[in-house]
Design a protein around this motif. Structure first.
Motif, PDB file in Angstrom:
ATOM      1  N   LEU A 163       0.752  -1.056  -0.166  1.00 21.00           N
ATOM      2  CA  LEU A 163      -0.435  -0.296  -0.359  1.00 21.00           C
ATOM      3  C   LEU A 163       0.533   1.008   0.067  1.00 21.00           C
ATOM      4  CD1 LEU A 163      -2.925   1.228   0.121  1.00 21.00           C
ATOM      5  CD2 LEU A 163      -2.501   1.072   2.891  1.00 21.00           C
ATOM      6  N   THR A 164       2.082   1.241   0.858  1.00 18.49           N
ATOM      7  CA  THR A 164       2.951   2.300   0.676  1.00 18.49           C
ATOM      8  C   THR A 164       3.764   3.135  -0.547  1.00 18.49           C
ATOM      9  OG1 THR A 164       3.066   1.750   3.104  1.00 18.49           O
ATOM     10  CG2 THR A 164       4.864   3.296   1.998  1.00 18.49           C
ATOM     11  N   LEU A 165       4.114   1.410  -1.446  1.00 19.39           N
ATOM     12  CA  LEU A 165       4.609   1.192  -1.854  1.00 19.39           C
ATOM     13  C   LEU A 165       3.668   2.334  -3.250  1.00 19.39           C
ATOM     14  CD1 LEU A 165       7.162  -1.714  -2.054  1.00 19.39           C
ATOM     15  CD2 LEU A 165       7.900   1.394  -1.818  1.00 19.39           C
ATOM     16  N   GLY A 166       2.699   1.262  -3.693  1.00 18.22           N
ATOM     17  CA  GLY A 166       1.856   2.531  -4.099  1.00 18.22           C
ATOM     18  C   GLY A 166       1.440   3.597  -4.375  1.00 18.22           C
ATOM     19  N   HIS A 167       1.072   4.152  -3.152  1.00 13.25           N
ATOM     20  CA  HIS A 167       0.786   5.602  -3.119  1.00 13.25           C
ATOM     21  C   HIS A 167       2.244   6.257  -3.304  1.00 13.25           C
ATOM     22  CE1 HIS A 167      -3.130   6.135  -1.279  1.00 13.25           C
ATOM     23  NE2 HIS A 167      -2.721   4.899  -0.493  1.00 13.25           N
ATOM     24  N   LEU A 168       3.212   6.034  -2.733  1.00  9.84           N
ATOM     25  CA  LEU A 168       4.730   6.522  -3.215  1.00  9.84           C
ATOM     26  C   LEU A 168       5.469   6.870  -4.512  1.00  9.84           C
ATOM     27  CD1 LEU A 168       7.739   7.901  -2.262  1.00  9.84           C
ATOM     28  CD2 LEU A 168       8.273   5.474  -1.981  1.00  9.84           C
ATOM     29  N   PHE A 169       4.489   5.774  -5.275  1.00 10.49           N
ATOM     30  CA  PHE A 169       4.469   5.541  -6.625  1.00 10.49           C
ATOM     31  C   PHE A 169       3.964   6.670  -7.315  1.00 10.49           C
ATOM     32  CE2 PHE A 169       3.958   4.145 -11.136  1.00 10.49           C
ATOM     33  CZ  PHE A 169       4.978   3.360 -11.908  1.00 10.49           C
ATOM     34  N   LEU A 170       2.931   6.683  -6.706  1.00 11.72           N
ATOM     35  CA  LEU A 170       1.889   7.295  -7.845  1.00 11.72           C
ATOM     36  C   LEU A 170       2.320   9.197  -7.368  1.00 11.72           C
ATOM     37  CD1 LEU A 170      -1.572   6.156  -7.034  1.00 11.72           C
ATOM     38  CD2 LEU A 170      -0.505   6.002  -8.911  1.00 11.72           C
ATOM     39  N   GLU A 171       2.997   9.299  -5.770  1.00  9.99           N
ATOM     40  CA  GLU A 171       3.597  11.142  -5.953  1.00  9.99           C
ATOM     41  C   GLU A 171       4.475  11.028  -6.604  1.00  9.99           C
ATOM     42  OE1 GLU A 171       3.692  11.836  -2.220  1.00  9.99           O
ATOM     43  OE2 GLU A 171       1.505  11.174  -0.965  1.00  9.99           O
ATOM     44  N   HIS A 172       5.613  10.503  -6.830  1.00 14.66           N
ATOM     45  CA  HIS A 172       6.600   9.927  -7.683  1.00 14.66           C
ATOM     46  C   HIS A 172       6.849  10.539  -9.072  1.00 14.66           C
ATOM     47  CE1 HIS A 172      10.804  10.044  -8.091  1.00 14.66           C
ATOM     48  NE2 HIS A 172      10.543   8.725  -9.738  1.00 14.66           N
ATOM     49  N   TYR A 173       5.240  10.846  -9.295  1.00 16.72           N
ATOM     50  CA  TYR A 173       4.678  10.954 -10.878  1.00 16.72           C
ATOM     51  C   TYR A 173       3.771  12.393 -10.888  1.00 16.72           C
ATOM     52  CZ  TYR A 173       7.389   6.664 -11.975  1.00 16.72           C
ATOM     53  OH  TYR A 173       8.566   6.227 -12.409  1.00 16.72           O
ATOM     54  N   PRO A 174       4.288  13.095 -10.247  1.00 13.57           N
ATOM     55  CA  PRO A 174       2.774  14.135  -9.887  1.00 13.57           C
ATOM     56  C   PRO A 174       1.603  14.582 -11.315  1.00 13.57           C
ATOM     57  CG  PRO A 174       5.054  14.940  -9.795  1.00 13.57           C
ATOM     58  CD  PRO A 174       5.250  13.954 -10.056  1.00 13.57           C
ATOM     59  N   ASN A 175       3.077  14.968 -12.693  1.00 14.46           N
ATOM     60  CA  ASN A 175       2.155  15.120 -13.420  1.00 14.46           C
ATOM     61  C   ASN A 175       1.599  13.372 -14.474  1.00 14.46           C
ATOM     62  OD1 ASN A 175       2.843  17.421 -13.611  1.00 14.46           O
ATOM     63  ND2 ASN A 175       5.388  17.203 -13.926  1.00 14.46           N
ATOM     64  N   GLY A 176       1.862  12.649 -13.657  1.00 14.88           N
ATOM     65  CA  GLY A 176       1.094  11.633 -14.141  1.00 14.88           C
ATOM     66  C   GLY A 176       1.883  10.642 -14.634  1.00 14.88           C
ATOM     67  N   VAL A 177       1.543   8.881 -14.974  1.00 14.71           N
ATOM     68  CA  VAL A 177       2.412   7.610 -14.727  1.00 14.71           C
ATOM     69  C   VAL A 177       2.714   8.422 -16.865  1.00 14.71           C
ATOM     70  CG1 VAL A 177       2.978   5.760 -14.018  1.00 14.71           C
ATOM     71  CG2 VAL A 177       1.912   6.952 -12.565  1.00 14.71           C
ATOM     72  N   PRO A 178       4.054   8.426 -16.687  1.00  7.58           N
ATOM     73  CA  PRO A 178       4.446   8.073 -18.096  1.00  7.58           C
ATOM     74  C   PRO A 178       4.574   7.105 -18.870  1.00  7.58           C
ATOM     75  CG  PRO A 178       6.641   7.951 -16.754  1.00  7.58           C
ATOM     76  CD  PRO A 178       5.377   8.183 -15.730  1.00  7.58           C
ATOM     77  N   MET A 179       3.576   5.801 -19.615  1.00 11.27           N
ATOM     78  CA  MET A 179       3.350   4.908 -19.412  1.00 11.27           C
ATOM     79  C   MET A 179       3.464   4.614 -20.991  1.00 11.27           C
ATOM     80  SD  MET A 179       0.503   3.251 -16.445  1.00 11.27           S
ATOM     81  CE  MET A 179       2.065   2.350 -17.272  1.00 11.27           C
ATOM     82  N   VAL A 180       4.274   3.325 -22.005  1.00 11.32           N
ATOM     83  CA  VAL A 180       4.531   3.146 -22.705  1.00 11.32           C
ATOM     84  C   VAL A 180       2.938   2.699 -23.406  1.00 11.32           C
ATOM     85  CG1 VAL A 180       5.975   2.414 -24.802  1.00 11.32           C
ATOM     86  CG2 VAL A 180       6.881   3.710 -23.055  1.00 11.32           C
ATOM     87  N   THR A 181       2.234   2.653 -24.707  1.00  2.64           N
ATOM     88  CA  THR A 181       1.316   2.024 -25.082  1.00  2.64           C
ATOM     89  C   THR A 181       1.836   1.189 -25.653  1.00  2.64           C
ATOM     90  OG1 THR A 181       0.660   3.789 -26.921  1.00  2.64           O
ATOM     91  CG2 THR A 181      -0.080   4.288 -25.064  1.00  2.64           C
ATOM     92  N   PRO A 182       0.379   0.072 -25.783  1.00  6.15           N
ATOM     93  CA  PRO A 182       1.384  -0.910 -26.338  1.00  6.15           C
ATOM     94  C   PRO A 182       1.672  -0.355 -28.547  1.00  6.15           C
ATOM     95  CG  PRO A 182      -1.211  -1.100 -25.821  1.00  6.15           C
ATOM     96  CD  PRO A 182      -0.581   0.075 -25.424  1.00  6.15           C
ATOM     97  N   VAL A 183       1.107   0.690 -28.297  1.00  2.09           N
ATOM     98  CA  VAL A 183       1.217   0.687 -30.658  1.00  2.09           C
ATOM     99  C   VAL A 183       2.702   1.646 -30.170  1.00  2.09           C
ATOM    100  CG1 VAL A 183      -0.899   0.556 -30.942  1.00  2.09           C
ATOM    101  CG2 VAL A 183       0.099   2.882 -29.892  1.00  2.09           C
ATOM    102  N   GLY A 184       3.116   2.125 -28.722  1.00  4.06           N
ATOM    103  CA  GLY A 184       4.252   2.398 -28.798  1.00  4.06           C
ATOM    104  C   GLY A 184       4.816   3.749 -28.479  1.00  4.06           C
ATOM    105  N   ASP A 185       3.509   3.863 -27.977  1.00  3.44           N
ATOM    106  CA  ASP A 185       3.548   5.476 -27.950  1.00  3.44           C
ATOM    107  C   ASP A 185       3.843   6.213 -26.395  1.00  3.44           C
ATOM    108  OD1 ASP A 185       2.194   6.486 -30.726  1.00  3.44           O
ATOM    109  OD2 ASP A 185       0.414   6.586 -30.128  1.00  3.44           O
ATOM    110  N   VAL A 186       3.707   7.314 -26.017  1.00  3.96           N
ATOM    111  CA  VAL A 186       3.926   7.217 -24.966  1.00  3.96           C
ATOM    112  C   VAL A 186       3.082   8.446 -23.963  1.00  3.96           C
ATOM    113  CG1 VAL A 186       5.473   8.386 -22.925  1.00  3.96           C
ATOM    114  CG2 VAL A 186       6.526   7.679 -24.685  1.00  3.96           C
ATOM    115  N   GLU A 187       2.381   8.061 -22.866  1.00  7.21           N
ATOM    116  CA  GLU A 187       0.984   8.668 -22.169  1.00  7.21           C
ATOM    117  C   GLU A 187       1.342   8.864 -20.929  1.00  7.21           C
ATOM    118  OE1 GLU A 187      -4.099   7.545 -21.471  1.00  7.21           O
ATOM    119  OE2 GLU A 187      -2.111   6.258 -23.205  1.00  7.21           O
ATOM    120  N   ASP A 188       0.581  10.542 -20.064  1.00  8.34           N
ATOM    121  CA  ASP A 188       0.850  10.392 -18.828  1.00  8.34           C
ATOM    122  C   ASP A 188       0.105  10.097 -18.300  1.00  8.34           C
ATOM    123  OD1 ASP A 188       3.317  11.161 -19.360  1.00  8.34           O
ATOM    124  OD2 ASP A 188       3.228  13.274 -19.350  1.00  8.34           O
TER     125      ASP A 188
END
Length: 274
Positions: free
Chosen positions: A93-118
């Motif tokens: 639980l703690t790590l999950g919240h820490l993870f989200l706070e580490h990315y205040p502008n959105g979590v940078p994720m690579v979509t299945p087609v290769g685009d980057v989405e926050d």
């Protein structure tokens, strides 16, 4: 009557006999508590647990609930085992919240087609759903949202650095001394005997510290998994129940409100004498 006793209601009035035999250092063989002193003893073990106000509300509530259940353990001994398990689950639980706070502008994720989405989300569940849908965390392609990958992410990103620093200040010198004196299985370089004191110190502070931090995270993961997936009965003590709560509280405090680190526990002698 202790406040804890009053809060439990009229149906719980007898202290578990096993609780009366525990003192600050474990089982007492020469005496036992009265009911009132047993209640006070169990309660005092978690009296100083308090998450900083800057910690997420869900984590503060989790710690509060663990402390309350621990106090109930004076009357229902099985609660202590439940507390130890839930305290370890609280790490995720703690790590999950820490993870989200580490990315205040959105979590940078690579979509299945290769685009980057926050990906903006108030809960880590949304990140897990994206991962299950084929998204990947940018810069961490093996991240899968489970505890092991959260620990690895926290280590690699530096998000866990305040907690690991606190542990290293407290235990690093003793851990280093043990490593260079334990003989069989030691991970010191083969050239240790010919290394200068400065070279040994640099190895301990840089390379061994990294090894030790990975060991700490591995132990946390294995302990949590052992509790979460056990197949047999589990009985523990009020001492271990309180220790698990205090350990989680220390992680939370170090990550959301970092005071000066505690004093170091020094080894018996200098590590470069090995």
């Amino acid at each position: 009557m202790d406040d804890t006793h009053r809060r439990l209601g009229p149906n719980i009035s007898r202290v578990d006999a096993r609780v009366r035999r525990f003192g600050p250092f474990g089982l007492m063989t020469d005496r036992e508590h009265t009911d009132e002193s047993a209640i006070a003893f169990v309660s005092n073990l978690v009296a100083n647990v308090k998450a900083p106000p800057s910690a997420p509300e869900a984590i503060r509530n989790h710690l509060d609930a663990l402390c309350e259940l621990h106090r109930h353990g004076a009357f229902e001994y099985a609660f202590f085992a439940f507390v130890v398990t839930e305290a370890q689950l609280g790490l995720e639980l703690t790590l999950g919240h820490l993870f989200l706070e580490h990315y205040p502008n959105g979590v940078p994720m690579v979509t299945p087609v290769g685009d980057v989405e926050d990906v903006a989300s108030d809960t880590f569940d949304e990140v897990r759903r994206r991962l299950e849908a084929g998204y990947r965390l940018k810069g961490h392609p093996r991240f899968n949202g489970m505890l092991a990958s959260l620990l690895d992410w926290g280590h690699q990103s530096g998000a866990l650095a305040p907690w690991l620093e606190r542990l290293w200040v407290r235990h690093g010198a003793a851990a280093g001394y043990y490593e260079v004196t334990r003989g069989e299985g030691t991970r010191v370089p083969e050239t240790w005997a010919t290394m200068s004191p400065d070279e040994r110190g640099a190895w301990l502070e840089i390379e061994f510290r990294l090894i030790w931090e990975r060991d700490v995270l591995k132990n946390e993961r294995e302990f949590r998994n052992g509790l979460a997936h056990r197949t047999g009965p589990f009985v523990t003590s009020p001492i271990e129940s309180a220790r698990s709560i205090n350990s989680l509280a220390e992680i939370v405090e170090s990550l959301w409100d970092t005071p000066a680190p505690p004093e170091s526990d020094s080894p018996p002698s200098k590590s470069d004498n090995a």
